[in-house]
Structure formats: structure tokens, C-alpha cells
Design an enzyme around this catalytic site. Structure first.
Site, PDB file in Angstrom:
ATOM      1  N   ASP A 106       0.798  -0.879  -0.034  1.00  0.00           N
ATOM      2  CA  ASP A 106      -0.092  -0.394  -0.021  1.00  0.00           C
ATOM      3  C   ASP A 106       0.706   1.481   0.326  1.00  0.00           C
ATOM      4  O   ASP A 106       1.824   1.399  -1.000  1.00  0.00           O
ATOM      5  CB  ASP A 106      -0.992   0.230   0.891  1.00  0.00           C
ATOM      6  CG  ASP A 106      -2.008   0.838   1.314  1.00  0.00           C
ATOM      7  OD1 ASP A 106      -2.927   1.252   0.351  1.00  0.00           O
ATOM      8  OD2 ASP A 106      -1.908   2.378   2.292  1.00  0.00           O
ATOM      9  N   HIS A 308      -7.382  -6.157  -0.963  1.00  0.00           N
ATOM     10  CA  HIS A 308      -6.361  -5.118  -0.855  1.00  0.00           C
ATOM     11  C   HIS A 308      -5.190  -5.433  -0.008  1.00  0.00           C
ATOM     12  O   HIS A 308      -4.122  -4.883  -0.217  1.00  0.00           O
ATOM     13  CB  HIS A 308      -7.038  -3.489  -0.725  1.00  0.00           C
ATOM     14  CG  HIS A 308      -5.352  -2.314  -0.509  1.00  0.00           C
ATOM     15  ND1 HIS A 308      -4.973  -2.117  -1.544  1.00  0.00           N
ATOM     16  CD2 HIS A 308      -5.023  -1.568   0.165  1.00  0.00           C
ATOM     17  CE1 HIS A 308      -4.033  -1.331  -1.875  1.00  0.00           C
ATOM     18  NE2 HIS A 308      -4.215  -1.486   0.117  1.00  0.00           N
TER      19      HIS A 308
END
Length: 331
Positions: A106, A308
Site C-alpha cells: 500500500d 488489497h
């Protein structure tokens, strides 16, 4: 081949010369630094420590600037990408090393990619999870995302200090729970990845409702650990992390000298096929040209059914890919 012995996880605070970071550490051998994203902490790498340490690496995962018990500067301008890369380089030096293998997920991925771009002498190899490399600033600016996705794209919502900060800090456990499950491959409401756009006029978290149950890879203890990390900063629990987003436009200018540069160290990229990042404008084309951006690209992995939170949702596959990559770099 790396050599060294694994050990128990230890925690300490380290003065990097630019800030003070809390770090978790395990093992000995070549240094591997793991950089977390939002809204996470060192704990997002909980499944990687032992696997990498037992393979003969010194594994260090900091709470990055503004997170956990690491220093959280007051000024928005203190969270630029050069600041964050400076923290990493200072950390490597403070650990007594001249080089490290750096892995980022991320927001940690842009820091890792940028560090490899700016200091290839100190970043021996780089792996990015979720966010692919797109020099020079590694994330599209609000001036672009506003046109592509509108005023309710989450990164645009994050730009204005105050309201979102208070909403996320009101109940850190609920915030972490809703975001982790909502952006995961186990969210039953998501049939395919899509950009995170908040309903017009609604609070940010309304688009990430409370889950009816937790997925197998996440339990209440995990949620409480993350929440406790954020509780260090009280009502400013999420202000430091949000300030990273508030510098995306500024990063475009600060990183402009690196426009057209390539990442010239060995590289690895991993992403879940249900990750919201894969639905962003231009990402599929970017992935097709990664070998041009990172000429020493070792591999590019797509993890089926994974959302994610790559290393949390698919720890075994991530560990296997990282160990293969690290062994390749060591040879």
C-alpha cells in the site's frame, strides 16, 4: 544463500536522524525492511517475520512516521515522500547497515519504490505489494484523480483536515475492521474490484459498512492490536497517516527531478486480482510496462481472490514469493 538464526520478536524505538520510529525486529542476517500501509502498522507483517527470519534474514518492520508509537509531526508538510524515504534511509543506517532489501505494501510500496529510485546504493532490491511503481511520485495527484473519479474519491475526501480525521478516530477498532474487511477479497458486496468512491454527502466509512463476520485471515485480536497502535495518538489517531495523502500533490513537484528515471535494482511486484488498485485508471497498462520501469523485474505475481491486504490475506503465497525473490537477489 542467506545465513543466520531466527529469534523472538523484539520491539524498540530507533532515532533515524530524521524522526523516532518504533520497530519490531526478528532474526539475523541480511537486512529486510517491511513497510506497512494505511490503515495498518508493523503488525500487518505478523505472518512474515518468522518465515523470513527462519530463512536467515534480519527482519525489521517499523511503524512509519505518524503511525503507532512512532513520532507524529504536527505539520502536514512533514509527511512528504522525501521525508518518508529519509526515514527509511536513516533507519537502515541506524541499524548499522549499508544496504537493505525493502518490501512495501500500500503506501509502503511508494516509499519502497521511491527509495530504490533515489538511493539504489542503499536499497539492494525492492518488492512492492498492491501499488505498482509509477515514477516519479508513484501516486497520481488530486488534480488528476479529482477529474477521473470526482470529489468523493476517497483520496480527495482525505485532503481536507478535520472531518475525516475525527470520523476515523471516533472508534479506531471499527475503522480498522470496516476498512480491512471492506477492501478485502472476502467482502461479499464486491463482485469485482472498483475504485473507492464514497456516496455523495455520506461519511467516508458509510461505503465500508460493519461486516457481519470476520474473514478467516482476520480476528478480533488482530483488530484490537491495530486499534491500540492508533490509540497512541488519541483524537489525532489518523491525522498523521492522512497527512501522507495531503502531500500527494506536493510530491509531484518534489519528485519531478526523477521524471523519466528507472528503478535499476532487482524488483518484484505482487497484487491481488480483487485489489481496488487494479481498477484504477491506467494500472493495467502500467503493469504491462513494468519491465521498462524496472528493467531488473524478477517477477510479477497476481494472487487469485485476494483483495488489497496482500500479505495478510495470502501470507503463504506472499512468503513463498518473497523468499524466492530474496534468494534470487542473494545468489
Amino acid at each position: 544463500m542467506a545465513t543466520g538464526q531466527s529469534s523472538h520478536l523484539t520491539h524498540t524505538h530507533i532515532d533515524t536522524g530524521t524522526t523516532t520510529l518504533h520497530v519490531a525486529e526478528q532474526g539475523s542476517g541480511p537486512l529486510v525492511v517491511l513497510l506497512h500501509g494505511f490503515p495498518e502498522s508493523w503488525y500487518s507483517w505478523r505472518h512474515q517475520f518468522t518465515a523470513l527470519a527462519e530463512a536467515g534474514y534480519r527482519v525489521v518492520a517499523p511503524d512509519q512516521r505518524g503511525y503507532g508509537s512512532s513520532h507524529s509531526p504536527q505539520n502536514i508538510e512533514d509527511y512528504t515522500l522525501p521525508h518518508l524515504v529519509g526515514d527509511l534511509i536513516g533507519l537502515i543506517k541506524a541499524l548499522g547497515q549499508q544496504q537493505a532489501l525493502v518490501v512495501g505494501h500500500d503506501w509502503g510500496a511508494p516509499v519502497a519504490w521511491a527509495a530504490a529510485l533515489m538511493r539504489p546504493d542503499m536499497v539492494r532490491a525492492v518488492a512492492g505489494l498492491s501499488v505498482p511503481p509509477s515514477p516519479p511520485a508513484f501516486m497520481p495527484p488530486p488534480s488528476l484523480t479529482r477529474r477521473l473519479y470526482g470529489e468523493d474519491f476517497y483520496q480527495i475526501r482525505f485532503q481536507e483536515p478535520g472531518v475525516v480525521d475525527a470520523e476515523l478516530a471516533a472508534d479506531p477498532a471499527a475503522t480498522v475492521r470496516r476498512l480491512l474487511v471492506g477492501a478485502s477479497g472476502d467482502n461479499p458486496a464486491l463482485t469485482q474490484p472498483r475504485p473507492w468512491v464514497v456516496p455523495e454527502g455520506a461519511p467516508v466509512l458509510e461505503s465500508m459498512p460493519e461486516p457481519g463476520s470476520l474473514p478467516q485471515w482476520l480476528d478480533n485480536e488482530d483488530i484490537e492490536t491495530f486499534a491500540a497502535d492508533y490509540a497512541h495518538h488519541g483524537p489525532r489517531a489518523f491525522t498523521g497517516p492522512l497527512n501522507w495523502y495531503r502531500n500527494i500533490e506536493r510530491n509531484q513537484h518534489l519528485m519531478s527531478p526523477f521524471a523519466g528515471a528507472t528503478i535499476d535494482v532487482p524488483a518484484l511486484y505482487m497484487v491481488g486480482d480483487q485489489d481496488m488498485v487494479t481498477a484504477l485508471h491506467g494500472v493495467s497498462q502500467l503493469r504491462e510496462s513494468l519491465h521498462l520501469i524496472a528493467p531488473k523485474l524478477h517477477a510479477q505475481h497476481t494472487l487469485p481472490g485476494c483483495g488489497h491486504w496482500t500479505q495478510q490475506e495470502r501470507p503463504h503465497q506472499v512468503n513463498e514469493a518473497l523468499l524466492d525473490f530474496l534468494a534470487h537477489v542473494q545468489d
